[in-house]
Design a protein around this motif. Sequence first.
Motif, mmCIF file in Angstrom:
data_model
loop_
_atom_site.group_PDB
_atom_site.id
_atom_site.type_symbol
_atom_site.label_atom_id
_atom_site.label_comp_id
_atom_site.label_asym_id
_atom_site.label_seq_id
_atom_site.Cartn_x
_atom_site.Cartn_y
_atom_site.Cartn_z
ATOM 1 N N GLN A 42 53.851 53.994 40.453
ATOM 2 C CA GLN A 42 55.120 53.409 40.854
ATOM 3 C C GLN A 42 54.874 52.234 41.789
ATOM 4 O OE1 GLN A 42 58.292 55.974 41.964
ATOM 5 N NE2 GLN A 42 57.834 57.503 40.405
ATOM 6 N N GLY A 43 55.719 51.223 41.672
ATOM 7 C CA GLY A 43 55.604 50.056 42.515
ATOM 8 C C GLY A 43 54.726 48.981 41.903
ATOM 9 N N LEU A 44 54.749 47.818 42.543
ATOM 10 C CA LEU A 44 53.985 46.657 42.100
ATOM 11 C C LEU A 44 53.274 46.036 43.299
ATOM 12 C CD1 LEU A 44 56.671 45.008 39.773
ATOM 13 C CD2 LEU A 44 54.563 46.124 39.022
ATOM 14 N N PRO A 45 52.117 45.403 43.066
ATOM 15 C CA PRO A 45 51.371 45.273 41.798
ATOM 16 C C PRO A 45 50.607 46.547 41.478
ATOM 17 C CG PRO A 45 50.150 44.237 43.559
ATOM 18 C CD PRO A 45 51.446 44.695 44.176
ATOM 19 N N LYS A 46 50.085 46.639 40.262
ATOM 20 C CA LYS A 46 49.276 47.784 39.875
ATOM 21 C C LYS A 46 48.385 47.399 38.702
ATOM 22 C CE LYS A 46 53.310 49.533 37.360
ATOM 23 N NZ LYS A 46 54.372 50.539 37.457
ATOM 24 N N MET A 47 47.402 48.234 38.467
ATOM 25 C CA MET A 47 46.477 48.023 37.367
ATOM 26 C C MET A 47 46.722 49.060 36.277
ATOM 27 S SD MET A 47 44.692 45.396 38.244
ATOM 28 C CE MET A 47 43.419 45.460 36.956
ATOM 29 N N THR A 48 46.533 48.648 35.048
ATOM 30 C CA THR A 48 46.606 49.566 33.920
ATOM 31 C C THR A 48 45.586 49.114 32.888
ATOM 32 O OG1 THR A 48 48.121 50.627 32.346
ATOM 33 C CG2 THR A 48 48.399 48.264 32.704
ATOM 34 N N ALA B 1 44.280 45.410 32.835
ATOM 35 C CA ALA B 1 45.418 44.503 32.955
ATOM 36 C C ALA B 1 46.060 44.690 34.326
ATOM 37 C CB ALA B 1 46.437 44.762 31.855
ATOM 38 N N ARG B 2 46.566 43.609 34.854
ATOM 39 C CA ARG B 2 47.276 43.632 36.133
ATOM 40 C C ARG B 2 48.753 43.412 35.867
ATOM 41 N NH1 ARG B 2 48.330 39.203 39.885
ATOM 42 N NH2 ARG B 2 48.825 40.039 41.966
ATOM 43 N N VAL B 3 49.595 44.226 36.505
ATOM 44 C CA VAL B 3 51.042 44.122 36.361
ATOM 45 C C VAL B 3 51.605 43.771 37.732
ATOM 46 C CG1 VAL B 3 53.146 45.277 35.604
ATOM 47 C CG2 VAL B 3 50.964 45.871 34.531
ATOM 48 N N PHE B 4 52.413 42.706 37.806
ATOM 49 C CA PHE B 4 52.869 42.220 39.104
ATOM 50 C C PHE B 4 54.221 41.511 38.950
ATOM 51 C CE2 PHE B 4 50.436 38.985 36.978
ATOM 52 C CZ PHE B 4 51.083 37.796 37.251
ATOM 53 N N GLU B 5 54.855 41.234 40.100
ATOM 54 C CA GLU B 5 56.130 40.524 40.111
ATOM 55 C C GLU B 5 55.908 39.028 40.258
ATOM 56 O OE1 GLU B 5 60.182 40.050 42.832
ATOM 57 O OE2 GLU B 5 58.685 41.577 43.349
ATOM 58 N N GLU B 6 56.698 38.265 39.511
ATOM 59 C CA GLU B 6 56.671 36.814 39.633
ATOM 60 C C GLU B 6 58.059 36.280 39.315
ATOM 61 O OE1 GLU B 6 53.333 34.065 38.117
ATOM 62 O OE2 GLU B 6 54.925 33.858 36.614
ATOM 63 N N ASP B 7 58.679 35.647 40.275
ATOM 64 C CA ASP B 7 60.010 35.056 40.087
ATOM 65 C C ASP B 7 61.034 36.067 39.571
ATOM 66 O OD1 ASP B 7 58.973 32.561 40.857
ATOM 67 O OD2 ASP B 7 58.394 32.087 38.805
ATOM 68 N N GLY B 8 60.978 37.280 40.096
ATOM 69 C CA GLY B 8 61.939 38.311 39.728
ATOM 70 C C GLY B 8 61.653 39.012 38.422
ATOM 71 N N ARG B 9 60.561 38.628 37.753
ATOM 72 C CA ARG B 9 60.172 39.257 36.490
ATOM 73 C C ARG B 9 58.895 40.065 36.686
ATOM 74 N NH1 ARG B 9 59.364 34.443 32.476
ATOM 75 N NH2 ARG B 9 57.978 33.861 34.203
ATOM 76 N N VAL B 10 58.625 40.952 35.750
ATOM 77 C CA VAL B 10 57.398 41.747 35.778
ATOM 78 C C VAL B 10 56.456 41.185 34.716
ATOM 79 C CG1 VAL B 10 56.377 44.041 35.597
ATOM 80 C CG2 VAL B 10 58.686 43.765 36.537
#
Length: 556
Positions: free
Chosen positions: A33-39, A52-61
């Motif tokens: 849960q939460g950002l950023p995170k790895m998968t 892969a890295r999952v993160f927030e950018e300009d209100g998007r994931v």
Amino acid sequence: MSTATLSPPAAKGFQVIQPESTLGGSQIEPVQQGLPKMTQSLCPECIRVIDARVFEEDGRVIMEKTCPQHGYFRDVVFSDVRLYLRMESLHFGDNRGVSNPAIPNATRCPDQCGLCSMHASHTVLSNVDLTNRCNLTCPVCFANANAAGYLYEPSLGQVRRMLSALRDEAPVANRVVQFSGGEPTIHPQFLEILRMAREMGFSHLQAATNGILFTDLEFAQAAKEAGLHTLYLQFDGVTDDVYRKTRGEPLLERKLACIENVRKAGMKICFVPTIVKGLNDHQIGDIVRLALEYIDVVSAISFQPVSFTGRISRHELEAKRFTMADVARCVHEQTGICDAYEDWFPLSSVAPFSRFVGALRGEQIPTLTSHPHCSIGTYLFVDKNRRATPVTRFMDIGGFMRDLDTLARKTGPQSFKFWSKIQSWNSLRKHFNEDRAQEGLTFNRFVGTLQGLTDKEYGRGEKEKQGYTYKTLMVAGMHFMDVYNYDVERVKRCVIHYAAPNGLIYPFCAYNAGPTYRDKIERKYSMPFEKQLEGLGLNGRCGAARRAEPDLVAVG
């Protein structure tokens, strides 16, 4: 209109019970849960598993990943970070998969499917492909006999083997099967297959269909008599210009004729719109309104954003990507019915209800424990004037499901006597605000409606006519993955599976994307296209779906 507060599972000291391992002995890592995170994801070129890295950018994931051989890739996996995080907050933990995995001691996902010992869910909805022939030539389709050069059409014996594998799953045998394709209704033994599935103990039979054969009332009635309950009806829009682009010809008149015949035959329909950004996303609200118009026969909508296949530039991918958050936004903007944030929840959030019902019955029942980012949805309660109210307006879904989860854990089946059941339901009444509910919707009728959603004996037929349940329309979105947004953690939790003639069972997004087991299975269990058509007494112009555009493939 004000909305009821949805408490996350962790509210007020509540702790999600997360199993440490599957029944097959593999460790389960909880949903991050939460950002950023790895998968882990896949390289779109060579399909190897990469970080892969999952993160927030300009209100998007955003998901970004780099293959040592093919370089850097990125994609938008959710267009609204607020809704993305909300879905995580309503996840109630994993299941434990199956106790008899076909692939024990698995170590690599998605390379070892069967189901394997790493899989954390059992089958809730199964798919059995009956053919890759079709009576349409859709520009967007992942089943295409013409382009493939071979015909895949399992025999009655092969279909029985597939169904047996699903019924043999332990500890929860599969009960809901969807026949798909191609166009499943053109299989020469379609009605016989329905009867066979019913005799084998499947409680709910569905067909993923374009609806063309159901424009014949006699066929619709025969399908109903053979055991068919629901049509997953391909329904991309409310005007023929949409169908000309997505399906190659005008179809609206035939869609409406199909609906009328299904109504007369006494079955139900789930609209399945394949949504292509810039092509038919402007008709999402119109589709919801049409479903409400036909609420006596249409029970659900499953919006399915298009998936991508083949090579596509990063710029084009970002321009065309349509996510679950976009579904919620369009429903809100085009209907005003559902708030884009407050009224949506992951379909996996209903898992506590299944656990509780299982405790009442003294048995495990099919439980939706998919990843919270696989799907979102809401239930609209529809009054006699076809006015729709989201369930979240009068029910605290988070608190309700949290208490259900606690009750299911605390009370074993042996001690759940009749008085305990009544007492338990009454303890849940505090989450229901009758003043905000639709006219005639009491808490008892709400509970009856929930029962009807899981048990067709209560949700249809005489019980429905007697008013035991309230009219509902499920509005949901299911975003099946492609190689650009692939997340291995989602695959491990998949609850929608394909059965194959080899006796194995595959998660949806492993069968149709990534390793794409569909291609391997269909090639192995098929004949050359022209040769098998001759055996069926057909010619090469059977209307099977042609290959999709190189960067686009429909999931419906």
